[in-house]
Design a protein around this motif. Structure first.
Motif, PDB file in Angstrom:
ATOM      1  N   ASP A 192      23.992 -36.540 -51.218  1.00 27.69           N
ATOM      2  CA  ASP A 192      24.676 -37.695 -51.798  1.00 27.69           C
ATOM      3  C   ASP A 192      26.187 -37.486 -51.690  1.00 27.69           C
ATOM      4  OD1 ASP A 192      26.081 -39.044 -54.211  1.00 27.69           O
ATOM      5  OD2 ASP A 192      24.155 -40.071 -54.115  1.00 27.69           O
ATOM      6  N   THR A 193      26.871 -38.376 -51.010  1.00 28.26           N
ATOM      7  CA  THR A 193      28.291 -38.172 -50.694  1.00 28.26           C
ATOM      8  C   THR A 193      29.154 -38.062 -51.944  1.00 28.26           C
ATOM      9  OG1 THR A 193      27.989 -39.444 -48.655  1.00 28.26           O
ATOM     10  CG2 THR A 193      30.249 -39.076 -49.393  1.00 28.26           C
ATOM     11  N   LEU A 194      29.013 -38.993 -52.874  1.00 27.35           N
ATOM     12  CA  LEU A 194      29.874 -39.001 -54.052  1.00 27.35           C
ATOM     13  C   LEU A 194      29.600 -37.800 -54.946  1.00 27.35           C
ATOM     14  CD1 LEU A 194      29.951 -42.803 -54.981  1.00 27.35           C
ATOM     15  CD2 LEU A 194      31.563 -41.486 -53.597  1.00 27.35           C
ATOM     16  N   GLN A 195      28.341 -37.448 -55.111  1.00 21.40           N
ATOM     17  CA  GLN A 195      28.032 -36.272 -55.920  1.00 21.40           C
ATOM     18  C   GLN A 195      28.565 -35.001 -55.260  1.00 21.40           C
ATOM     19  OE1 GLN A 195      23.949 -35.904 -57.062  1.00 21.40           O
ATOM     20  NE2 GLN A 195      23.899 -37.841 -58.177  1.00 21.40           N
ATOM     21  N   PHE A 196      28.514 -34.955 -53.942  1.00 19.93           N
ATOM     22  CA  PHE A 196      29.033 -33.789 -53.228  1.00 19.93           C
ATOM     23  C   PHE A 196      30.546 -33.670 -53.411  1.00 19.93           C
ATOM     24  CE2 PHE A 196      30.220 -31.562 -49.175  1.00 19.93           C
ATOM     25  CZ  PHE A 196      29.596 -30.356 -49.474  1.00 19.93           C
ATOM     26  N   LEU A 197      31.233 -34.795 -53.447  1.00 20.92           N
ATOM     27  CA  LEU A 197      32.670 -34.766 -53.730  1.00 20.92           C
ATOM     28  C   LEU A 197      32.945 -34.175 -55.113  1.00 20.92           C
ATOM     29  CD1 LEU A 197      33.799 -38.223 -52.283  1.00 20.92           C
ATOM     30  CD2 LEU A 197      34.719 -35.996 -51.602  1.00 20.92           C
ATOM     31  N   LEU A 198      32.147 -34.570 -56.098  1.00 22.55           N
ATOM     32  CA  LEU A 198      32.301 -34.007 -57.439  1.00 22.55           C
ATOM     33  C   LEU A 198      31.990 -32.514 -57.438  1.00 22.55           C
ATOM     34  CD1 LEU A 198      30.620 -36.810 -59.596  1.00 22.55           C
ATOM     35  CD2 LEU A 198      33.059 -36.416 -59.237  1.00 22.55           C
ATOM     36  N   PHE A 199      30.972 -32.125 -56.692  1.00 24.41           N
ATOM     37  CA  PHE A 199      30.609 -30.714 -56.584  1.00 24.41           C
ATOM     38  C   PHE A 199      31.770 -29.903 -56.006  1.00 24.41           C
ATOM     39  CE2 PHE A 199      29.152 -27.520 -53.481  1.00 24.41           C
ATOM     40  CZ  PHE A 199      28.565 -26.596 -54.334  1.00 24.41           C
ATOM     41  N   LEU A 200      32.410 -30.418 -54.976  1.00 25.44           N
ATOM     42  CA  LEU A 200      33.557 -29.715 -54.397  1.00 25.44           C
ATOM     43  C   LEU A 200      34.705 -29.637 -55.396  1.00 25.44           C
ATOM     44  CD1 LEU A 200      33.616 -31.230 -50.778  1.00 25.44           C
ATOM     45  CD2 LEU A 200      32.626 -29.056 -51.531  1.00 25.44           C
ATOM     46  N   TYR A 201      34.873 -30.684 -56.182  1.00 23.01           N
ATOM     47  CA  TYR A 201      35.981 -30.695 -57.144  1.00 23.01           C
ATOM     48  C   TYR A 201      35.763 -29.657 -58.246  1.00 23.01           C
ATOM     49  CZ  TYR A 201      39.717 -32.351 -60.130  1.00 23.01           C
ATOM     50  OH  TYR A 201      40.875 -32.410 -60.897  1.00 23.01           O
ATOM     51  N   GLU A 283      27.518 -47.387 -58.378  1.00 19.93           N
ATOM     52  CA  GLU A 283      27.174 -46.219 -57.576  1.00 19.93           C
ATOM     53  C   GLU A 283      28.045 -45.017 -57.950  1.00 19.93           C
ATOM     54  OE1 GLU A 283      25.710 -49.791 -55.927  1.00 19.93           O
ATOM     55  OE2 GLU A 283      27.814 -49.249 -56.285  1.00 19.93           O
ATOM     56  N   ALA A 284      29.307 -45.293 -58.267  1.00 18.31           N
ATOM     57  CA  ALA A 284      30.209 -44.217 -58.682  1.00 18.31           C
ATOM     58  C   ALA A 284      29.784 -43.642 -60.024  1.00 18.31           C
ATOM     59  CB  ALA A 284      31.644 -44.740 -58.757  1.00 18.31           C
ATOM     60  N   VAL A 285      29.389 -44.492 -60.945  1.00 19.79           N
ATOM     61  CA  VAL A 285      28.939 -44.020 -62.260  1.00 19.79           C
ATOM     62  C   VAL A 285      27.631 -43.256 -62.115  1.00 19.79           C
ATOM     63  CG1 VAL A 285      28.242 -44.737 -64.583  1.00 19.79           C
ATOM     64  CG2 VAL A 285      30.139 -45.895 -63.442  1.00 19.79           C
ATOM     65  N   ARG A 286      26.786 -43.719 -61.214  1.00 24.26           N
ATOM     66  CA  ARG A 286      25.547 -42.977 -60.956  1.00 24.26           C
ATOM     67  C   ARG A 286      25.875 -41.578 -60.440  1.00 24.26           C
ATOM     68  NH1 ARG A 286      20.086 -43.833 -59.828  1.00 24.26           N
ATOM     69  NH2 ARG A 286      20.302 -46.053 -60.281  1.00 24.26           N
ATOM     70  N   ALA A 287      26.863 -41.471 -59.573  1.00 21.15           N
ATOM     71  CA  ALA A 287      27.264 -40.159 -59.058  1.00 21.15           C
ATOM     72  C   ALA A 287      27.770 -39.266 -60.181  1.00 21.15           C
ATOM     73  CB  ALA A 287      28.335 -40.319 -57.988  1.00 21.15           C
ATOM     74  N   LEU A 288      28.473 -39.856 -61.145  1.00 21.41           N
ATOM     75  CA  LEU A 288      29.006 -39.083 -62.263  1.00 21.41           C
ATOM     76  C   LEU A 288      27.890 -38.526 -63.148  1.00 21.41           C
ATOM     77  CD1 LEU A 288      31.852 -38.289 -63.124  1.00 21.41           C
ATOM     78  CD2 LEU A 288      31.890 -40.246 -64.672  1.00 21.41           C
ATOM     79  N   SER A 289      26.689 -39.081 -63.011  1.00 19.19           N
ATOM     80  CA  SER A 289      25.534 -38.531 -63.724  1.00 19.19           C
ATOM     81  C   SER A 289      25.212 -37.113 -63.250  1.00 19.19           C
ATOM     82  CB  SER A 289      24.306 -39.426 -63.525  1.00 19.19           C
ATOM     83  OG  SER A 289      24.508 -40.697 -64.107  1.00 19.19           O
ATOM     84  N   PHE A 290      25.758 -36.705 -62.123  1.00 23.21           N
ATOM     85  CA  PHE A 290      25.628 -35.321 -61.665  1.00 23.21           C
ATOM     86  C   PHE A 290      26.226 -34.358 -62.688  1.00 23.21           C
ATOM     87  CE2 PHE A 290      27.793 -31.831 -59.237  1.00 23.21           C
ATOM     88  CZ  PHE A 290      26.647 -31.129 -58.894  1.00 23.21           C
ATOM     89  N   LEU A 291      27.237 -34.841 -63.433  1.00 28.09           N
ATOM     90  CA  LEU A 291      27.934 -33.985 -64.394  1.00 28.09           C
ATOM     91  C   LEU A 291      27.685 -34.354 -65.846  1.00 28.09           C
ATOM     92  CD1 LEU A 291      31.460 -33.678 -62.708  1.00 28.09           C
ATOM     93  CD2 LEU A 291      29.586 -32.028 -62.638  1.00 28.09           C
ATOM     94  N   ILE A 292      27.296 -35.602 -66.115  1.00 30.55           N
ATOM     95  CA  ILE A 292      27.256 -36.076 -67.500  1.00 30.55           C
ATOM     96  C   ILE A 292      25.907 -36.728 -67.808  1.00 30.55           C
ATOM     97  CG2 ILE A 292      28.338 -37.633 -69.192  1.00 30.55           C
ATOM     98  CD1 ILE A 292      30.933 -37.391 -67.617  1.00 30.55           C
ATOM     99  N   GLU A 293      25.401 -36.474 -69.008  1.00 29.31           N
ATOM    100  CA  GLU A 293      24.203 -37.123 -69.525  1.00 29.31           C
ATOM    101  C   GLU A 293      24.394 -37.343 -71.019  1.00 29.31           C
ATOM    102  OE1 GLU A 293      21.084 -34.391 -68.631  1.00 29.31           O
ATOM    103  OE2 GLU A 293      21.758 -32.894 -70.087  1.00 29.31           O
ATOM    104  N   GLY A 294      23.408 -37.953 -71.678  1.00 33.51           N
ATOM    105  CA  GLY A 294      23.596 -38.193 -73.103  1.00 33.51           C
ATOM    106  C   GLY A 294      22.394 -38.826 -73.776  1.00 33.51           C
TER     107      GLY A 294
END
Length: 633
Positions: A192-201, A283-294
């Motif tokens: 997943d491109t957006l999640q991978f960007l977050l992973f690199l960050y 889609e961006a918020v879905r990618a942020l689910s890689f880091l955040i849940e609740g």
């Protein structure tokens, strides 16, 4: 007359109340959260928890179903009802414990974010294929190809896959007969491109800051002390990857960057920053689910961020518009900051509220007390965690449901033998001395940091080591062991033991016997360019290891067998023993001579046990007294 007026007024109020309740119920049903007429519920085939129910706030479970809420809850809704936290696993397993490449900065990642969207049709977005990441990493970010694959592979290990899928990929890789054939298979992989960007960050987690170094909060040495939580729940200087306070602070401090990294290019200003009118896609918020849940209203069902954000009653707070089908950037950022709180599944919560386990015994004459805590009784399976510290001069052996799928941290253990014979999610061993760790299959990673004279025996997807001295690793792994900073006298050897449930546990974790790169470590950092920091164990020093416990199961030999050179060395040693036994038998000794010879051999063996330290290991295998048996768990 008064009675009639009272009755009329009561009827009017009752009608109004029923109308209000009916209206709320219609809203809930129309949004897909009602229990009747819910097509999604019919498809999932399961009942949904009611968020208004009174339940123990500390008992959680997984949930990906659309949210359900009673009509009365809509009246009580406010911002505090949503609780968000930063997920622990991306940092424990995903953040490589070295300073990140210089071009993993926001400046270059923002360029990459724009680049992949512009080349969406070339295998860059929404899925980033390995050939395009290789092109970006090697051509734009100036990474070596091996390092580019390492980051890609680590992120891929975090993706949910069935054990069958993992075993299928292992079979594909092991069948490749050349590097070209292997690369051809890798070219089919995507993330997943957006999640991978977050992973690199989030690799910035272990970035060394000159400013904090100068004021004493951080110092760039191989055995640096960074903040974590100890077994009292207080913050001390330890591993950032296990410190949930650090995870939360990292996301809070960098939330603006994380959100901007996910924005479409047309939502950025000329200077590549967000504006007051920027819109964030679902889609961006879905990618942020890689880091955040609740959760909602302290219920025990855990939801990924995007499900909570797309819950209609929260649209006003987080700025989602049905017209634009996007979130207002400023409102979303404010809402996230307001709802982010400490993780109920982190190390701190485990130590503070988790169950204290009596797995280890207090050794007489020692002031340090072994501490072991777990959260398995109050969290979903995917969030299990076990933390043990200060196990001293004893043997600890467990095969327990508490351990299955758990992240395990072993801290400050000394002169001990620890057997954790269950399938595990990850294992971190830190600041341990003169000890042996025998582990069940580890689905993601084993990491050692700041350990001396430690032996690790295990099967894992990844192994990484930093700041270790005189440590030995008998491992089976489908990836190259990672030698990070500050290591000395590292020894790698083939995996050389088994226990009855081992192959079942391997299948459960999706780990195969091939490929096996135990003998091909990777020197990750430039400072580690000297290959003399490690050696492969010479076959003439090799011995098998026997796990001295009875269990049920079918495994009767080392999975995958031994490399030819090591099997040959064992066979030669066995032949020498047979020759020696034959010599003794044919020596023609008298009965008294045989007794004297037996005493001599036993004395020499006893001296050898003491000299090698194996005497302590044998003594610690004696079952404890009836009044001090290890607790089950």
């Amino acid at each position: 007359m008064a009675l009639w007026c009272w009755w009329g007024l009561a009827r009017q109020r009752l009608a109004g109340l029923l109308a209000a309740v009916g209206q709320c119920a219609c809203v809930v049903t129309a949004c897909g959260w009602g229990e009747s007429g819910d097509s999604n519920a019919a498809r999932s085939g399961g009942s949904r928890p009611c968020l208004g129910e009174a339940r123990p706030a500390r008992i959680y479970k997984e949930g990906s179903s659309p949210l359900v809420v009673e009509s009365s809850e809509l009246v009580k809704m406010d911002q505090s009802m949503v609780r968000l936290w930063v997920k622990t696993e991306p940092f424990i397993v995903g953040a490589l414990q070295i300073p990140p490449p210089s071009k993993f900065s926001m400046h270059y990642l923002r360029k990459m974010s724009t680049y992949v969207r512009m080349r969406a049709s070339e295998g860059c977005y929404p899925r980033l294929f390995w050939p395009m990441w290789r092109h970006i990493a090697c051509g734009k970010l100036q990474l070596a190809k091996d390092l580019a694959w390492l980051y890609f592979e680590i992120f891929d290990s975090l993706v949910d896959r069935t054990p069958e899928e993992r075993l299928e990929w292992a079979e594909v890789v092991s069948s490749c007969t050349s590097e070209e054939e292997l690369e051809k298979q890798r070219n089919k992989l995507s993330v997943d491109t957006l999640q991978f960007l977050l992973f690199l960050y989030i690799q910035q987690l272990n970035k060394i800051s000159l400013r904090t170094s100068l004021i004493g909060e951080e110092w760039p040495s191989p055995r640096d002390k960074s903040q974590s939580a100890n077994l009292t729940g207080k913050s001390t200087c330890q591993n950032k990857n296990w410190n949930d306070y650090t995870h939360q602070a990292f996301v809070q401090n960098h939330l603006l960057d994380l959100l901007e990294l996910l924005l479409d290019p047309d939502q950025l200003s000329a200077s590549s920053h967000s504006t007051h009118s920027s819109l964030v896609s679902p889609e961006a918020v879905r990618a942020l689910s890689f880091l955040i849940e609740g959760t909602v209203n302290k219920t025990r069902t855990v939801h990924p961020l995007h499900e909570l954000a797309l819950w209609q009653p929260l649209y006003v707070k987080n700025g989602y518009s049905k017209i634009t089908k996007a979130f207002s950037f400023p409102k979303l950022e404010v809402w996230l900051r307001a709802c982010l709180t400490g993780s109920p599944f982190g190390t701190s919560a485990c130590l503070k509220s988790g169950k204290k386990l009596a797995w280890a015994q207090q050794v007489e004459g020692t002031t340090k007390r072994a501490k072991i805590a777990c959260n398995a009784h109050m969290v979903p399976e995917v969030h299990r965690m076990v933390v043990m510290s200060q196990v001293y001069k004893q043997t600890l052996a467990k095969s327990s449901d508490t351990l299955v799928g758990a992240h395990v941290k072993i801290h400050r253990c000394n002169e001990s033998f620890i057997y954790l014979l269950s399938p595990l999610r990850s294992v971190t061993i830190e600041k341990c001395r003169n000890s042996t760790f025998v582990l069940g299959p580890v689905q993601t990673a084993i990491h050692l940091h700041s350990c001396d004279n430690v032996k690790v025996i295990g099967i894992c997807y990844h192994l990484s080591i930093s700041s270790t001295t005189s440590c030995t690793f008998n491992i089976l792994t489908p990836t190259h062991p990672l030698i990070l900073l500050g290591n000395q006298a590292v020894t790698f050897a083939p995996y050389h033991t088994h226990y009855p449930m081992l192959e079942d546990h391997m299948a459960q974790m999706g780990l195969a016997t091939v490929p096996n790169y135990w003998d091909s470590p990777m020197l990750v950092c430039k400072e580690n360019s000297d290959a003399s920091v490690f050696r492969l164990l010479p076959p003439n020093e090799f011995y098998t290891f026997v796990i001295p416990f009875e269990m049920e199961g079918d495994t009767t030999e080392t999975p995958g067998g031994l490399p030819h050179a090591y099997q040959k060395a064992l066979s030669q040693r066995e032949q020498k023993i047979q020759v020696w036994q034959k010599t003794v038998k044919e020596a023609g000794l008298t009965k008294d001579q045989r007794k004297q010879f037996q005493v001599l051999v036993e004395n020499k063996f006893y001296e050898w046990l003491i000299h090698t330290g194996h005497r302590q290991q044998l003594d610690s295998l004696v079952p404890p007294a009836a009044g001090s048996k290890q607790a089950a768990g």
